[in-house]
Design a protein around this motif. Structure first.
Motif, mmCIF file in Angstrom:
data_model
loop_
_atom_site.group_PDB
_atom_site.id
_atom_site.type_symbol
_atom_site.label_atom_id
_atom_site.label_comp_id
_atom_site.label_asym_id
_atom_site.label_seq_id
_atom_site.Cartn_x
_atom_site.Cartn_y
_atom_site.Cartn_z
ATOM 1 N N LEU A 45 0.838 -1.206 0.000
ATOM 2 C CA LEU A 45 0.000 0.000 0.000
ATOM 3 C C LEU A 45 0.874 1.258 0.000
ATOM 4 O O LEU A 45 0.632 2.201 -0.760
ATOM 5 C CB LEU A 45 -0.915 -0.018 1.236
ATOM 6 N N GLU A 46 1.910 1.252 0.842
ATOM 7 C CA GLU A 46 2.782 2.430 0.950
ATOM 8 C C GLU A 46 3.500 2.696 -0.367
ATOM 9 O O GLU A 46 3.582 3.833 -0.838
ATOM 10 C CB GLU A 46 3.783 2.224 2.095
ATOM 11 N N GLN A 47 3.999 1.639 -0.990
ATOM 12 C CA GLN A 47 4.713 1.841 -2.251
ATOM 13 C C GLN A 47 3.753 2.276 -3.348
ATOM 14 O O GLN A 47 4.076 3.122 -4.182
ATOM 15 C CB GLN A 47 5.446 0.569 -2.646
ATOM 16 N N ARG A 48 2.556 1.709 -3.335
ATOM 17 C CA ARG A 48 1.582 2.070 -4.379
ATOM 18 C C ARG A 48 1.210 3.546 -4.273
ATOM 19 O O ARG A 48 1.180 4.266 -5.270
ATOM 20 C CB ARG A 48 0.334 1.181 -4.288
ATOM 21 N N VAL A 49 0.959 3.995 -3.040
ATOM 22 C CA VAL A 49 0.581 5.402 -2.866
ATOM 23 C C VAL A 49 1.757 6.316 -3.223
ATOM 24 O O VAL A 49 1.575 7.371 -3.835
ATOM 25 C CB VAL A 49 0.042 5.666 -1.439
ATOM 26 N N SER A 50 2.983 5.904 -2.893
ATOM 27 C CA SER A 50 4.150 6.712 -3.290
ATOM 28 C C SER A 50 4.197 6.875 -4.798
ATOM 29 O O SER A 50 4.463 7.970 -5.315
ATOM 30 C CB SER A 50 5.459 6.060 -2.821
ATOM 31 N N ILE A 51 3.941 5.801 -5.526
ATOM 32 C CA ILE A 51 3.957 5.875 -6.992
ATOM 33 C C ILE A 51 2.840 6.792 -7.482
ATOM 34 O O ILE A 51 3.053 7.664 -8.331
ATOM 35 C CB ILE A 51 3.833 4.464 -7.605
ATOM 36 N N LEU A 52 1.646 6.624 -6.921
ATOM 37 C CA LEU A 52 0.511 7.439 -7.372
ATOM 38 C C LEU A 52 0.738 8.924 -7.082
ATOM 39 O O LEU A 52 0.365 9.779 -7.877
ATOM 40 C CB LEU A 52 -0.794 6.963 -6.704
ATOM 41 N N GLU A 53 1.355 9.234 -5.937
ATOM 42 C CA GLU A 53 1.599 10.631 -5.580
ATOM 43 C C GLU A 53 2.859 11.188 -6.245
ATOM 44 O O GLU A 53 3.083 12.392 -6.234
ATOM 45 C CB GLU A 53 1.728 10.795 -4.050
ATOM 46 N N GLY A 54 3.718 10.301 -6.760
ATOM 47 C CA GLY A 54 5.010 10.767 -7.262
ATOM 48 C C GLY A 54 5.947 11.132 -6.124
ATOM 49 O O GLY A 54 6.765 12.038 -6.233
ATOM 50 N N GLY A 55 5.823 10.423 -5.004
ATOM 51 C CA GLY A 55 6.645 10.694 -3.824
ATOM 52 C C GLY A 55 7.771 9.681 -3.677
ATOM 53 O O GLY A 55 7.900 8.745 -4.480
ATOM 54 N N ALA B 215 7.715 13.535 -0.156
ATOM 55 C CA ALA B 215 8.122 13.754 -1.544
ATOM 56 C C ALA B 215 9.623 13.515 -1.732
ATOM 57 O O ALA B 215 10.082 13.318 -2.854
ATOM 58 C CB ALA B 215 7.761 15.180 -1.971
ATOM 59 N N GLY B 216 10.375 13.554 -0.649
ATOM 60 C CA GLY B 216 11.824 13.364 -0.756
ATOM 61 C C GLY B 216 12.506 14.558 -1.395
ATOM 62 O O GLY B 216 13.610 14.437 -1.930
ATOM 63 N N ASN B 217 11.858 15.731 -1.344
ATOM 64 C CA ASN B 217 12.393 16.914 -2.016
ATOM 65 C C ASN B 217 12.684 18.059 -1.058
ATOM 66 O O ASN B 217 12.719 19.219 -1.458
ATOM 67 C CB ASN B 217 11.406 17.381 -3.109
ATOM 68 N N PHE B 218 12.853 17.736 0.237
ATOM 69 C CA PHE B 218 13.140 18.808 1.200
ATOM 70 C C PHE B 218 14.430 18.509 1.957
ATOM 71 O O PHE B 218 14.658 17.385 2.399
ATOM 72 C CB PHE B 218 11.977 18.985 2.183
ATOM 73 N N ASP B 219 15.265 19.533 2.094
ATOM 74 C CA ASP B 219 16.538 19.399 2.788
ATOM 75 C C ASP B 219 16.348 19.828 4.246
ATOM 76 O O ASP B 219 16.071 20.991 4.533
ATOM 77 C CB ASP B 219 17.577 20.290 2.085
ATOM 78 N N TRP B 220 16.485 18.846 5.163
ATOM 79 C CA TRP B 220 16.216 19.100 6.586
ATOM 80 C C TRP B 220 17.461 19.523 7.347
ATOM 81 O O TRP B 220 17.441 19.577 8.576
ATOM 82 C CB TRP B 220 15.619 17.838 7.225
ATOM 83 N N SER B 221 18.566 19.778 6.651
ATOM 84 C CA SER B 221 19.826 20.000 7.369
ATOM 85 C C SER B 221 19.966 21.415 7.939
ATOM 86 O O SER B 221 20.949 21.699 8.624
ATOM 87 C CB SER B 221 21.013 19.671 6.457
ATOM 88 N N ASP B 222 18.988 22.293 7.682
ATOM 89 C CA ASP B 222 19.031 23.623 8.284
ATOM 90 C C ASP B 222 18.833 23.487 9.799
ATOM 91 O O ASP B 222 17.956 22.740 10.248
ATOM 92 C CB ASP B 222 17.903 24.477 7.669
ATOM 93 N N PRO B 223 19.648 24.207 10.605
ATOM 94 C CA PRO B 223 19.572 24.053 12.072
ATOM 95 C C PRO B 223 18.193 24.346 12.668
ATOM 96 O O PRO B 223 17.885 23.897 13.777
ATOM 97 C CB PRO B 223 20.602 25.058 12.606
#
Ligand SMILES: *Cc1c(COP(=O)(O)O)cnc(C)c1O
Length: 429
Positions: free
Chosen positions: A67-77, A224-232
């Motif tokens: 389910l998790e992988q399917r939704v990731s594909i559908l959302e483009g995440g 989405a895997g498109n955010f950089d969390w390394s800011d303090p």
């Protein structure tokens, strides 16, 4: 060719290879709480995130994983985590990135439960939510402080169905390097792939159109895997995490894992330790529903448009809101984003105010009067006296909820029968 290239194919095949042991075509339900470690070393590697695998079904389960992988594909995440309700997905998403002293900026036109969480519960935990004006994206900009950790919006707001200009809000989030969390429940990825418009974290209540049959409660978060969390500022990702071996999620992991740091922390901190996991039986129900998501969403949208057009012309109707009506205030925005249909929700006010609304609801025969949306069956509700009754009248008005508002979730029945039921019940007012 990638067999998931098209949405319609991914709803059926995404995330699954036929089971190698049994050759079962359908996704098996793995009713197990735990999984055998191959060795002490294997167990240690799993716990250290050096290797991915099953440990305990609170953290992950093979049925849920499809389910998790399917939704990731559908959302483009990049990665999704399923939980026991949409509500838990929202709460866990917030506490994955914010702690006491931090602030969230949110649109005010929210699902009733989300509004209460933001307005009453998070503040008690020390997380302040500031409400912007969803019709004015610049209002998000004005509320940003050094304590802000995220923006939060819904694609089509509950209950009056305003469509938000997601790219405008995303641009402001990006300017401040803040993640944008989008609840896409009312659109589903079939109608709107919010990540393509700037979302960093997507929430879906699986209970609604994703599952689509009113048979189970569940929610899912997609990173989405498109955010950089390394800011303090994102100290939960840059300081050693007491909840996980002192790991610094944004700094200590290899790049391919740091990219999905949010999904990893969501799973291994709130889900693992607070426990709102999705049962594999319900994951299976949602997989079954997802197989027809594309067919259902387009028919929900077609039927809802016809209902909205019918209501707009009816003499006993004072007003109607549907994002797909050219006269609707947010139609210009809806038209830009919702290319495949405008969703299954219609709201209206009958002439005669609150009493007429209640009479209309009591006169319905085909529609079910209940507190859900996104079922294959048509549903009706009077939010002011039910789902949004926790809010003060002023809060209701701020969210655009008037006492006469009737909320319809248009199902997949024959359009003649749907309109026939509305017509006969309007006739009784
Ligand atoms: C229903 C809903 C939720 C909450 O989901 P549950 O699965 O009921 O917990 C959140 N957001 C929206 C827009 C919803 O419609």
């Amino acid at each position: 060719m990638n067999k998931y290239e098209h949405f319609e194919t991914a709803t059926l095949h995404g995330g699954q290879e036929p089971d190698p042991t049994t050759l079962s075509r359908a996704v098996p339900v793995y009713r197990t709480s735990s999984y055998v470690f191959k060795s002490a070393d294997h167990a240690a590697r799993l716990f250290a995130l050096k290797e991915f695998g099953n440990i305990y079904s609170r953290l992950g389960n093979p049925t849920n994983e499809v389910l998790e992988q399917r939704v990731s594909i559908l959302e483009g995440g990049a990665a999704s985590v399923a939980v026991s309700s949409g509500t838990s997905a929202i709460f866990y998403a917030i506490i994955t990135l914010a702690k006491a002293g931090d602030e969230i900026i949110s649109a005010p036109n929210l699902y009733g439960g989300t509004y209460t969480m933001f307005d009453a519960i998070l503040p008690d935990l020390g997380i302040t939510v500031r409400f912007a004006d969803h019709r004015d994206p610049e209002s998000f900009d004005r509320l940003v402080t050094e304590k802000t950790r995220a923006f939060y919006i819904e694609t089509i707001g509950n209950p009056v169905l305003d469509v938000i200009d997601i790219e405008a809000v995303a641009a402001i989030a990006k300017k401040h390097h803040l993640p944008l969390i989008v609840d896409g429940t009312f659109t589903t990825p079939y109608l709107l792939r919010t990540i393509e418009h700037g979302a960093n974290i997507v929430i879906n209540s699986l209970t609604k159109w994703m599952g689509g049959h009113g048979t189970a409660i569940g929610g899912i978060m997609t990173d989405a895997g498109n955010f950089d969390w390394s800011d303090p500022r994102f100290s939960l990702f840059t300081q050693p995490d007491r909840n996980y071996h002192g790991l610094r999620w944004a700094l200590d992991l290899p790049p391919e894992l740091a990219r999905i740091a949010f999904a990893l922390r969501f799973r291994t901190v709130p889900l693992r330790n607070l426990g709102a996991c999705l049962s594999p039986d319900n994951a299976w129900i949602f997989l079954q529903g997802l197989e027809t998501l594309h067919l259902r969403m387009s028919r929900h949208s077609e039927n809802a448009l016809q209902v909205a057009q019918f209501l707009a012309k009816h003499p006993k109707v004072a007003w109607v809101r549907y994002p797909g009506l050219p006269t609707d205030p947010t139609y210009p925005i809806a038209q830009r984003y919702l290319k495949r249909g405008f969703g299954g929700m219609v709201v209206f006010g009958p002439r005669g105010g609150k009493a007429a609304a209640e009479r209309f609801i009591d006169g319905l025969r085909l529609f079910s009067h209940l507190a859900n949306v996104g079922d294959a069956k048509s549903l009706a509700l009077h939010p002011a006296s039910t789902s949004h009754s926790q809010l003060t009248e002023e809060q209701q008005r701020e969210g655009g909820l008037s006492p006469d508002l009737v909320r319809l979730s248009i199902g997949l029945e024959s359009i003649e029968d749907i309109i026939g039921d509305i017509e006969q019940s309007l006739g009784r007012i």
